[in-house]
Design an enzyme around this catalytic site. Structure first.
Site: not given
Length: 474
Positions: A261, A263, A270, A306, A349-350, A396, A419, A422
């Site tokens: 991941d 962030d 983030e 967001r 990455s999200g 992912k 972490d 997701n």
């Protein structure tokens, strides 16, 4: 007249040779200390041999190494049993190795969670919890009030590392072996045998790899259940360590694909929160991000919510953020070491692809996937809309499986590091999922936990010593 017997006069006493006084001090001393263990003093020995005729000394022949009647062999039973085989050796034909690897990593920088770290209500939202990102002691995260424990949690265990040393002490290892020995093993199994290796400092190690055999009976306790066992969790709390349990197979030492991941894993921030801070909506976005990472909200819907708040941000914000992004400690060295081992690497990455691709190029990662946010070419401003498929938990996992198939990598040799909630699906699908300073829910579900200050510790899970790590990262 009767004869009168006249008394005869006694003769004058005299000392014979055997009654001669030894010394004035010896005869008149008021206290003579008793001889210990029947040993005589030097005076007694000298007096005892005064009239003894000594034989001529015997001629001593040098021992030639060959036993003979005059020099018979002297056999002493040491009580030790020496064999050519060991539990770490190749098993006998028809048998399989039955070993468990436990990597103990002392949390040198991670703060201890105390009894005051409990959230004030049932919500595990970070906005309401303490600063510590570790699991609250003796309390699993809950989502609804109905699932909240009805009884108060038991007292937090005594921090034993404060008493016996802030490292992996011998007593810490003994305590862990006693824990493993208390678990039932297969019927007919031998007694517990163990060996250990200090992977960093042999005097005061912070990382120790233990090999134990036999393993607990899988019909009673599987490896997955053992990782979540209350005794393991309590041991981690008592000794302030992370315990990573793995089956001892050759594949665990040779990963071929490691996915990350981005962030709060590869970088400390983030990204979406940094963008939100530039337009003054950081609090709103951060609150949604935190709840999504803890699994309270659906990631895809929360991500769209967001992104809408980012409408009107300049499109070149991603270029400006490059100077703000801080890679996690040890990431650069870790990627360098993995590449020297021939391991493929990827980041999912999200966040957003401009920064994700830049970071992948900067670190030397092989693959990079992230979300794309639309921008208005006329105004060069972000529109607040997401383009294409959102990189959520399912995406992912699918990306990891696609890369593994493309690179022809067995899933047993795939490592996933993350972490947030997701990241759980890809962590469960991988050969080993590692939670890096993760949220409470992720710490509970992950197969391995790392709560240190350097991501380079990941290499120690593969059994590499500090010397070997330094060789790889040069």
């Amino acid at each position: 007249m009767a004869d009168i017997d006249t008394p005869t006069r006694a003769g004058r006493p005299s000392f014979g040779s055997n009654m001669r006084s030894r010394s004035y001090l010896q005869e008149h001393q008021q206290y003579r200390p008793p001889q210990q263990d029947g040993h005589q003093g030097i005076d007694s020995i000298v007096e005892g041999i005064q009239n003894v005729k000594l034989d001529a000394p015997k001629t001593i022949q040098p021992y030639s190494g060959v036993p003979s009647p005059k020099s018979p062999p002297k056999i002493i039973d040491s009580g030790l049993n020496h064999t050519l085989s060991h539990t770490n050796c190749q098993p006998a034909p028809g048998l399989r190795s039955d070993r468990l690897i436990a990597t103990l990593i002392y949390k040198t920088k991670a703060p201890r969670a105390t009894i005051t770290d409990y959230p004030p209500d049932s919500s595990p939202s970070p906005a309401l919890t303490a600063k510590s990102r570790e699991l609250p002691p003796n309390l699993a995260p809950v989502r609804t009030l109905s699932n909240f424990p009805l009884e108060p949690p038991p007292p937090d265990p005594e921090p034993l590392d404060h008493l016996y040393g802030s490292y992996i002490s011998p007593l810490c290892l003994t305590s862990f072996l006693h824990l493993i020995a208390s678990l039932p093993t297969r019927q007919g199994s031998e007694t517990l045998i163990s060996s250990h290796r200090c992977l960093d400092n042999p005097t005061h190690p912070a990382i120790v790899e233990l090999t134990v055999s036999p393993t607990p009976d899988p019909t009673y306790l599987t490896l997955e259940d053992l990782r979540k066992h209350e005794l393991i969790y309590r041991f981690e709390r008592e000794w302030n360590v992370d315990v990573i349990l793995q089956a001892d197979t050759v594949l665990r030492r040779y990963p071929q694909l490691v996915v990350f991941d981005m962030d709060s894993t590869l970088i400390e921030q983030e990204v979406i929160d940094l963008i939100a801070a530039s337009i003054g909506v950081e609090d709103k976005v951060s609150a949604i991000t935190a709840r999504a990472m803890n699994g309270e909200l659906d990631f895809s819907s929360s991500f769209k919510e967001r992104v809408k708040l980012l409408k009107g941000v300049e499109a070149d914000i991603f270029t400006k953020l490059r100077t703000v992004i801080t890679p996690t400690k040890g990431v650069k060295e870790l990627i360098r070491g993995l590449k020297r081992m021939g391991v493929k690497t990827a980041v999912f990455s999200g966040g957003f692809i401009p920064l994700t691709q830049w970071l992948a190029d900067h670190l030397g990662l092989d693959y990079a996937f992230a979300n794309t946010i639309a921008s208005d070419p006329a105004t060069n401003l972000l529109t607040g809309e997401v383009v294409g498929t959102i990189v959520n938990a399912e995406r992912k996992r699918d990306l990891m499986l696609e890369i593994a198939e493309k690179e022809k990598v067995p899933l047993e040799q795939v490592i996933a590091v993350g972490d947030g909630a997701n990241d759980l699906l890809m962590m469960k699908a991988a050969g080993l999922g590692v939670a890096w300073n993760a949220k409470p829910l992720v710490q509970m579900e992950a197969e391995a936990r790392l709560n240190g200050d350097s991501l380079l510790d990941l290499l120690h899970i593969f059994g590499l010593t500090a010397e070997e790590v330094q060789t790889l990262i040069r």
